[in-house]
Design a protein around this motif. Structure first.
Motif, PDB file in Angstrom:
ATOM      1  N   GLY A 214       0.814  -1.211   0.000  1.00 26.01           N
ATOM      2  CA  GLY A 214       0.000   0.000   0.000  1.00 26.01           C
ATOM      3  C   GLY A 214       0.846   1.259   0.000  1.00 26.01           C
ATOM      4  O   GLY A 214       0.511   2.250  -0.663  1.00 26.01           O
ATOM      5  N   LEU A 215       1.946   1.233   0.739  1.00 21.30           N
ATOM      6  CA  LEU A 215       2.838   2.385   0.771  1.00 21.30           C
ATOM      7  C   LEU A 215       3.468   2.634  -0.593  1.00 21.30           C
ATOM      8  O   LEU A 215       3.651   3.787  -1.007  1.00 21.30           O
ATOM      9  N   GLY A 216       3.783   1.545  -1.305  1.00 24.48           N
ATOM     10  CA  GLY A 216       4.330   1.693  -2.648  1.00 24.48           C
ATOM     11  C   GLY A 216       3.338   2.342  -3.601  1.00 24.48           C
ATOM     12  O   GLY A 216       3.699   3.224  -4.394  1.00 24.48           O
ATOM     13  N   ARG A 217       2.073   1.943  -3.519  1.00 29.99           N
ATOM     14  CA  ARG A 217       1.047   2.546  -4.379  1.00 29.99           C
ATOM     15  C   ARG A 217       0.863   4.016  -4.047  1.00 29.99           C
ATOM     16  O   ARG A 217       0.694   4.853  -4.945  1.00 29.99           O
ATOM     17  N   THR A 218       0.908   4.342  -2.757  1.00 28.17           N
ATOM     18  CA  THR A 218       0.787   5.741  -2.351  1.00 28.17           C
ATOM     19  C   THR A 218       1.969   6.558  -2.861  1.00 28.17           C
ATOM     20  O   THR A 218       1.815   7.703  -3.304  1.00 28.17           O
ATOM     21  N   SER A 219       3.160   5.976  -2.800  1.00 29.56           N
ATOM     22  CA  SER A 219       4.362   6.672  -3.277  1.00 29.56           C
ATOM     23  C   SER A 219       4.295   6.912  -4.782  1.00 29.56           C
ATOM     24  O   SER A 219       4.680   7.981  -5.273  1.00 29.56           O
ATOM     25  N   ILE A 220       3.796   5.932  -5.525  1.00 25.83           N
ATOM     26  CA  ILE A 220       3.652   6.102  -6.973  1.00 25.83           C
ATOM     27  C   ILE A 220       2.706   7.255  -7.278  1.00 25.83           C
ATOM     28  O   ILE A 220       2.958   8.083  -8.158  1.00 25.83           O
ATOM     29  N   GLY A 221       1.606   7.333  -6.519  1.00 25.89           N
ATOM     30  CA  GLY A 221       0.674   8.435  -6.714  1.00 25.89           C
ATOM     31  C   GLY A 221       1.297   9.777  -6.387  1.00 25.89           C
ATOM     32  O   GLY A 221       1.030  10.780  -7.061  1.00 25.89           O
ATOM     33  N   ALA A 222       2.142   9.818  -5.360  1.00 27.02           N
ATOM     34  CA  ALA A 222       2.792  11.076  -4.982  1.00 27.02           C
ATOM     35  C   ALA A 222       3.753  11.545  -6.063  1.00 27.02           C
ATOM     36  O   ALA A 222       3.890  12.746  -6.310  1.00 27.02           O
ATOM     37  N   TRP A 223       4.432  10.605  -6.718  1.00 24.09           N
ATOM     38  CA  TRP A 223       5.375  10.989  -7.769  1.00 24.09           C
ATOM     39  C   TRP A 223       4.683  11.254  -9.110  1.00 24.09           C
ATOM     40  O   TRP A 223       5.227  11.969  -9.950  1.00 24.09           O
ATOM     41  N   ASN A 224       3.498  10.681  -9.304  1.00 21.24           N
ATOM     42  CA  ASN A 224       2.786  10.871 -10.568  1.00 21.24           C
ATOM     43  C   ASN A 224       1.785  12.014 -10.525  1.00 21.24           C
ATOM     44  O   ASN A 224       1.043  12.222 -11.493  1.00 21.24           O
ATOM     45  N   GLY A 225       1.725  12.718  -9.414  1.00 23.59           N
ATOM     46  CA  GLY A 225       0.844  13.883  -9.327  1.00 23.59           C
ATOM     47  C   GLY A 225      -0.622  13.534  -9.154  1.00 23.59           C
ATOM     48  O   GLY A 225      -1.477  14.049  -9.886  1.00 23.59           O
TER      49      GLY A 225
END
Length: 234
Positions: A176-187
């Protein structure tokens, strides 16, 4: 039974503290202003995702409380030989605390729309959580090299079972943290990103609390605490 009750009381206290921060105690009918001024007045103040995660964490809390109860009941038998607590667990505990603090900083940054700080907090939380898991594996290896194997004693089996179960939950949280991080980097949208970070932080804080309880259990402090409670009640 007393172990389960104590654990559930602490879990209930944690849940009460969290719910108190979710505006569930607000009284909108006492607020001043026009009805149209309340954005989302017709919706629940608590997102469905948070409610679902809260229910899931309650189930996880009950699971670990059952493990703790079985641990206490089993340790009273004559074949119980407690294994030494690896010193590496102290470092691992510090890493998990740092991971939880980093996620809380990410929550604060997300509420202020400081995306650079959000990314930094998420990256720090992920790296320290991975370091925690590596440290746990190293502690397992140290114990096996010293002859404390899984099936050689019931205390050993409980140690590997409880710490392994907690590690699996950390591993699931990293997804879940990885998915959240991807969203943070993808705007991702700020509202969606804020909710996702808050869910990760909520999950992480709970797992930190569970680990502290496990650490106290394995170190023998929980048994002393339970004895004191039983003496006070009797």
């Amino acid at each position: 039974m007393s172990v389960i009750l104590v654990f559930l009381v602490v879990v209930a206290g944690f849940a009460g503290w969290w719910l108190s921060h979710q505006r569930l105690t607000a009284r909108p009918w006492l607020e001043q202003g026009m009805a149209g001024d309340f954005v989302g007045f017709d919706r629940s103040a608590l997102p469905t995702a948070k409610i679902g995660l809260g229910v899931f964490l309650a189930v996880v809390g009950c699971l670990f409380s059952l493990f703790a109860s079985a641990y206490f009941m089993r340790m009273g038998l004559s074949d119980w030989q407690p294994l030494p607590l690896p010193r590496l667990l102290w470092l691992n505990t510090g890493l998990l605390v740092l991971s939880s603090v980093a996620l809380q900083c990410a929550v604060v940054a997300a509420r202020r729309d400081q995306m650079d700080m959000v990314r930094l907090g998420l990256a720090t939380a992920g790296l320290t959580a991975l370091a925690f898991l590596v440290g746990q594996l190293m502690a397992w290896r140290q114990l096996t090299e010293d002859g404390y194997l899984l099936a050689s004693n019931p205390a050993n089996s409980f140690f590997y079972l409880i710490t392994g179960m907690h590690g699996l939950h950390i591993l699931g949280g990293l997804v879940g943290l990885g998915r959240t991080s991807i969203g943070a980097w993808n705007g991702a949208r700020p509202e969606r990103q804020r909710l996702s970070v808050e869910l990760c932080a909520m999950y992480w804080h709970f797992l930190l609390f569970v680990w502290l309880a496990i650490f106290a259990l394995l170190a023998g402090w929980a048994a002393t605490f339970i004895d004191i409670c039983q003496r006070l009640l009797t």
